[in-house]
Enzyme design. Structure first.
Site, PDB file in Angstrom:
ATOM      1  N   CYS A   7      13.254  87.019  59.623  1.00 54.13           N
ATOM      2  CA  CYS A   7      13.586  85.726  60.240  1.00 54.13           C
ATOM      3  C   CYS A   7      14.219  86.008  61.600  1.00 54.13           C
ATOM      4  CB  CYS A   7      14.466  84.873  59.330  1.00 54.13           C
ATOM      5  SG  CYS A   7      16.094  85.536  58.961  1.00 54.13           S
ATOM      6  N   ASN A  10      18.587  87.063  60.443  1.00 51.26           N
ATOM      7  CA  ASN A  10      18.810  87.845  59.214  1.00 51.26           C
ATOM      8  C   ASN A  10      20.138  87.487  58.534  1.00 51.26           C
ATOM      9  OD1 ASN A  10      19.037  91.370  58.223  1.00 51.26           O
ATOM     10  ND2 ASN A  10      18.031  89.708  57.175  1.00 51.26           N
ATOM     11  N   CYS A  12      20.332  83.916  57.220  1.00 44.81           N
ATOM     12  CA  CYS A  12      20.062  82.718  56.400  1.00 44.81           C
ATOM     13  C   CYS A  12      18.800  82.889  55.545  1.00 44.81           C
ATOM     14  CB  CYS A  12      19.908  81.472  57.281  1.00 44.81           C
ATOM     15  SG  CYS A  12      21.348  81.111  58.308  1.00 44.81           S
ATOM     16  N   ARG A  13      17.628  82.802  56.155  1.00 43.43           N
ATOM     17  CA  ARG A  13      16.389  82.731  55.374  1.00 43.43           C
ATOM     18  C   ARG A  13      15.950  84.064  54.792  1.00 43.43           C
ATOM     19  NH1 ARG A  13      13.145  80.084  60.111  1.00 43.43           N
ATOM     20  NH2 ARG A  13      14.635  81.429  61.189  1.00 43.43           N
ATOM     21  N   SER A  14      15.858  85.110  55.625  1.00 46.98           N
ATOM     22  CA  SER A  14      15.312  86.366  55.075  1.00 46.98           C
ATOM     23  C   SER A  14      16.239  87.043  54.059  1.00 46.98           C
ATOM     24  CB  SER A  14      14.866  87.333  56.187  1.00 46.98           C
ATOM     25  OG  SER A  14      15.933  87.742  56.994  1.00 46.98           O
ATOM     26  N   ASP A 123      14.325  76.599  59.845  1.00 46.33           N
ATOM     27  CA  ASP A 123      15.584  77.259  60.189  1.00 46.33           C
ATOM     28  C   ASP A 123      16.753  76.330  59.831  1.00 46.33           C
ATOM     29  OD1 ASP A 123      17.751  78.434  61.374  1.00 46.33           O
ATOM     30  OD2 ASP A 123      16.763  78.813  63.296  1.00 46.33           O
TER      31      ASP A 123
HETATM   32  P1  4NP Z   1      17.959  82.824  60.115  1.00 47.61           P
HETATM   33  O1  4NP Z   1      18.844  81.642  60.770  1.00 47.61           O
HETATM   34  O2  4NP Z   1      16.947  83.208  61.155  1.00 47.61           O
HETATM   35  O3  4NP Z   1      17.344  82.169  58.923  1.00 47.61           O
HETATM   36  O4  4NP Z   1      18.920  83.927  59.780  1.00 47.61           O
HETATM   37  C1  4NP Z   1      19.450  81.746  62.023  1.00 47.61           C
HETATM   38  C2  4NP Z   1      20.638  82.434  62.154  1.00 47.61           C
HETATM   39  C3  4NP Z   1      21.247  82.513  63.392  1.00 47.61           C
HETATM   40  C4  4NP Z   1      20.654  81.905  64.490  1.00 47.61           C
HETATM   41  C5  4NP Z   1      19.465  81.228  64.350  1.00 47.61           C
HETATM   42  C6  4NP Z   1      18.850  81.157  63.117  1.00 47.61           C
HETATM   43  N1  4NP Z   1      21.300  81.960  65.760  1.00 47.61           N
HETATM   44  O5  4NP Z   1      20.800  81.346  66.698  1.00 47.61           O
HETATM   45  O6  4NP Z   1      22.337  82.639  65.877  1.00 47.61           O
END
Ligand code: 4NP
Length: 158
Positions: A7, A10, A12-14, A123
């Site tokens: 993702c 790293n 939230c989703r992955s 997201d």
């Molecule tokens: P992830 O979510 O890609 O599912 O881990 C996010 C975590 C942080 C950010 C964006 C998406 N960020 O912009 O910091």
């Protein structure tokens, strides 16, 4: 067999996908033959534990993400993993852009394993807790499809 979930951050989703698949692999008796990891295409959260909201959504379903730590996608991942599974089109585009010419791994979207081809895991970072529940549900469905796919592949390899 090695699987890498990808993702953006790293956190939230992955990591949710990693935690869910690990758990399901144990239940399916495949934890010795399938290795799982996750990473982000971005560098902002390297070394951090998953977002507290992702941990809370997971622990409600008895999946523990607390030991996971964020890392960034690495060029070597393309040789090390058999499947690099992106959460959305942006992550997929980043994978395609970094993919070495000699890479033989399967690169695609995680939700292709639900049968809903082309769908993204949204997201949840800038939204509320509900978004994390949605992520968990989507990832659970994909994990079932992925395990079925891996089981068939492992049977044919024997
Ligand atoms: P992830 O979510 O890609 O599912 O881990 C996010 C975590 C942080 C950010 C964006 C998406 N960020 O912009 O910091």
């Amino acid at each position: 067999m090695r699987i890498l979930f990808v993702c953006l951050g790293n956190i939230c989703r992955s990591p949710t996908a990693e935690g869910v698949l690990r758990r399901r692999l144990v239940d399916a008796g495949l934890s010795e033959v399938v290795e799982v990891d996750s990473c982000g295409t971005g560098a902002w959260h390297i070394g951090k534990a998953p977002d507290a909201r992702a941990q809370a959504a997971a622990s409600q379903r008895e999946v523990d993400l607390s030991q996971l730590r964020a890392r960034q996608l690495d060029a070597e991942d393309f040789a090390r993993f058999d499947y690099l599974l992106a959460m959305d089109d942006g992550n997929l585009a980043s994978l395609e852009a970094m993919r070495p010419a000699d890479c033989v791994a399967h690169i695609g979207l995680l939700l292709d394993f639900t049968g809903d081809s082309g769908r993204a895991v949204p997201d949840p970072y800038y939204g509320g807790e509900q978004g994390f529940d949605e992520v968990f549900g989507l990832v659970e469905r994909a994990a079932d499809g992925l395990i079925e796919h891996l089981r068939q592949r492992l049977e044919h390899a024997q």
